[in-house]
Design a protein around this motif. Structure first.
Motif, PDB file in Angstrom:
ATOM      1  N   TRP A 125       0.830  -1.194   0.000  1.00 14.33           N
ATOM      2  CA  TRP A 125       0.000   0.000   0.000  1.00 14.33           C
ATOM      3  C   TRP A 125       0.877   1.261   0.000  1.00 14.33           C
ATOM      4  O   TRP A 125       2.008   1.241   0.483  1.00 14.33           O
ATOM      5  N   ASP A 195       4.451  -4.859   8.749  1.00 11.39           N
ATOM      6  CA  ASP A 195       3.201  -4.154   8.481  1.00 11.39           C
ATOM      7  C   ASP A 195       2.116  -5.224   8.361  1.00 11.39           C
ATOM      8  O   ASP A 195       2.077  -5.971   7.373  1.00 11.39           O
ATOM      9  N   GLN A 221      -8.659   0.289   9.693  1.00 13.42           N
ATOM     10  CA  GLN A 221      -9.521   0.992   8.742  1.00 13.42           C
ATOM     11  C   GLN A 221     -10.575  -0.005   8.234  1.00 13.42           C
ATOM     12  O   GLN A 221     -10.428  -1.222   8.426  1.00 13.42           O
TER      13      GLN A 221
HETATM   14  C1  LIG Z   1      -4.342  -0.153   4.721  1.00 14.17           C
HETATM   15  C2  LIG Z   1      -2.867  -0.265   4.773  1.00 14.17           C
HETATM   16  C3  LIG Z   1      -2.061   0.680   5.440  1.00 14.17           C
HETATM   17  C4  LIG Z   1      -2.584   1.986   5.924  1.00 14.17           C
HETATM   18  O1  LIG Z   1      -3.606   1.947   6.808  1.00 14.17           O
HETATM   19  P1  LIG Z   1      -4.578   3.226   6.983  1.00 14.17           P
HETATM   20  O2  LIG Z   1      -5.246   2.899   8.272  1.00 14.17           O
HETATM   21  O3  LIG Z   1      -5.502   3.221   5.820  1.00 14.17           O
HETATM   22  O4  LIG Z   1      -3.744   4.432   7.057  1.00 14.17           O
HETATM   23  C5  LIG Z   1      -0.714   0.441   5.531  1.00 14.17           C
HETATM   24  N1  LIG Z   1      -0.155  -0.654   5.005  1.00 14.17           N
HETATM   25  C6  LIG Z   1      -0.877  -1.566   4.342  1.00 14.17           C
HETATM   26  C7  LIG Z   1      -0.201  -2.775   3.787  1.00 14.17           C
HETATM   27  C8  LIG Z   1      -2.256  -1.401   4.183  1.00 14.17           C
HETATM   28  O5  LIG Z   1      -2.959  -2.304   3.499  1.00 14.17           O
END
Ligand SMILES: *Cc1c(COP(=O)(O)O)cnc(C)c1O
Length: 440
Positions: A125, A195, A221
């Protein structure tokens, strides 16, 4: 009937028996009458538990995590942090406003900055690349493999004396090869950030994702496993990293509750950001966290059924799973020899009303124009002013394998609330379509 006719008749009968069912895309009857829809996870579990947490915050008039009316401090975010740390088997957890904020906070805790290089997968992302650039550091992409996660073999070739951190991303419910990655990190004295935004609730060899790297993040999210619409978390076992994360997320200061948790102060005030989680978010996430295992167990069970009921199909190839037990199973991905076959599979599945999609929820970052052209908020941004920063080239030539792999896989997204017959339809559609596409 003479012998010759008999043989011809038998052959015709055999041919009839072996005739595959007519695909819906060619005018046959679809597997389902209406399209199968996967939808959001955590928010489909909203109920009286989330409502009651929100009501508490309203009744007590305490929406802010550090103080409010009344003698005792509000405890929604604090309780969420405590239970989240326990669930993820880490010493500390910090609630923040988003996964992107969590990435910036974790990078700041590690002291990543100008002159440093961070290795990340070419398929992930935007927040990952952005967090590195916002820290003033230089993002260096590594290719993915058929797990869709960073290829440990490609990491080593990307390491330079400036490399400080490997950003591992567990993509779409699938844990990355942590053993191999931790070994490389150890050998080269690099830090590891997991992550886990797309894999909240997944595990690797029995350990929750996010309990292995030095400091690790989650997103809460709406597209992720559990949610308050927005939200994020940072976890670590290291008290100094936790202190620095807590400081960074709150203007550089350390509040009493976290100081108390840490027992002592190891660092000093510095310039930080403001990513504090509200009590409304904390309350909803507390209720959601208590449903995490139910959600993950349900979708995993569906995925297992699909894998088990299709693995006998000749030539079938799934996305590589470094730990099949630990995968969430949010999408069952199938691989094809060519992009054209993969596209035909998707069209045929859509006609069966069991849609299959190419890998989603991430972007091939090196080919995004803002990445390729290194667009920053200021022309003198430190990421790209060094000689190495000026000379590094992104773009399609930097990730040919990632582009190839992602063009040849498509999957069916599953939902924890699918009925048993929904899962039967997924199996029936794959069994009907996959062999005809692979053969054709
Ligand atoms: C969704 C996502 C993020 C960011 O999250 P938000 O809460 O939307 O800021 C970071 N890394 C990955 C791999 C994601 O899928």
């Amino acid at each position: 009937m003479n012998r010759r006719n008999f043989i011809a008749g038998a052959a015709a009968a055999a041919a009839t028996a072996a005739t595959p069912p007519r695909l819906a895309v060619e005018g046959g009857k679809p597997v389902r009458e209406t399209p199968l829809n996967s939808g959001f996870y955590g928010s489909s579990y909203y109920g009286s538990e989330e409502a009651s947490e929100l009501n508490d915050v309203i009744k007590t008039q305490r929406p802010f995590r550090w103080y409010g009316p009344g003698k005792e401090p509000p405890m929604k975010v604090a309780t969420f942090e405590k239970e989240f740390a326990r669930r993820m088997q880490t010493r500390y957890a910090l609630g923040v406003t988003s996964g992107s904020a969590a990435l910036q906070t974790a990078g700041a805790a590690l002291g990543i900055g100008p002159g440093d290089e961070v290795i990340l997968p070419a398929w992930t992302w935007h927040s990952c690349f952005n967090a590195i650039v916002l820290a003033g550091a230089l993002p260096v992409f590594a290719e993915i493999d058929e797990s869709f996660n960073i290829d440990p073999k490609d990491i080593e070739s990307k390491i330079t004396p400036q490399t400080k951190l490997i950003m591992v991303v567990h993509l779409q419910g699938n844990p990355a090869d942590m053993d191999a990655i931790m070994e490389i990190a150890g050998k080269h004295h690099l830090r590891v950030l997991e992550d886990c935004a797309q894999s909240v609730g997944a595990s690797y060899k029995g350990k929750p994702v996010g309990s292995i790297g030095d400091i690790n993040i989650y997103s809460l999210q709406i597209n992720k496993t559990i949610t308050a619409g927005e939200g994020g978390a940072v976890v670590t076992n290291d008290p100094l990293l936790f202190e620095r994360a807590s400081r960074y997320h709150d203007l550089g200061t350390l509040r009493h509750l976290h100081e108390h948790l840490l027992g002592s102060v190891r660092d000093q005030n510095f310039v930080g950001s403001q990513f504090r989680m509200s009590e409304f978010t904390g309350g909803v996430l507390l209720a959601q966290l208590r449903k995490l295992d139910e959600i993950v167990t349900a979708v995993r069970r569906h995925a297992r059924r699909v894998y088990d009921a299709t693995r006998d199909l000749p030539g079938i190839r799934f996305r590589r799973l470094p730990d099949p037990e630990g995968e969430i199973g949010s999408t069952v991905f199938l691989g094809f020899g060519t992009k054209a076959k993969c596209e035909r599979f998707q069209a045929a599945m859509k006609a069966e009303n069991v849609p299959a999609h190419g890998p989603g929820g991430s972007a091939i970052l090196p080919i995004q124009p803002y990445v390729e052209e290194k667009h920053t908020v200021h022309p003198a941004w430190p990421s790209f002013t060094s000689e190495r920063g000026r000379s590094i080239q992104y773009g399609a030539a930097s990730c040919p394998r990632t582009l190839d792999i992602l063009s040849r896989f498509a999957g069916v997204a599953l939902h924890p609330k699918f009925s048993s017959s929904d899962v039967d339809d997924v199996v029936a559609a794959i069994r009907k379509v996959y062999p005809q596409i692979v053969r054709g």
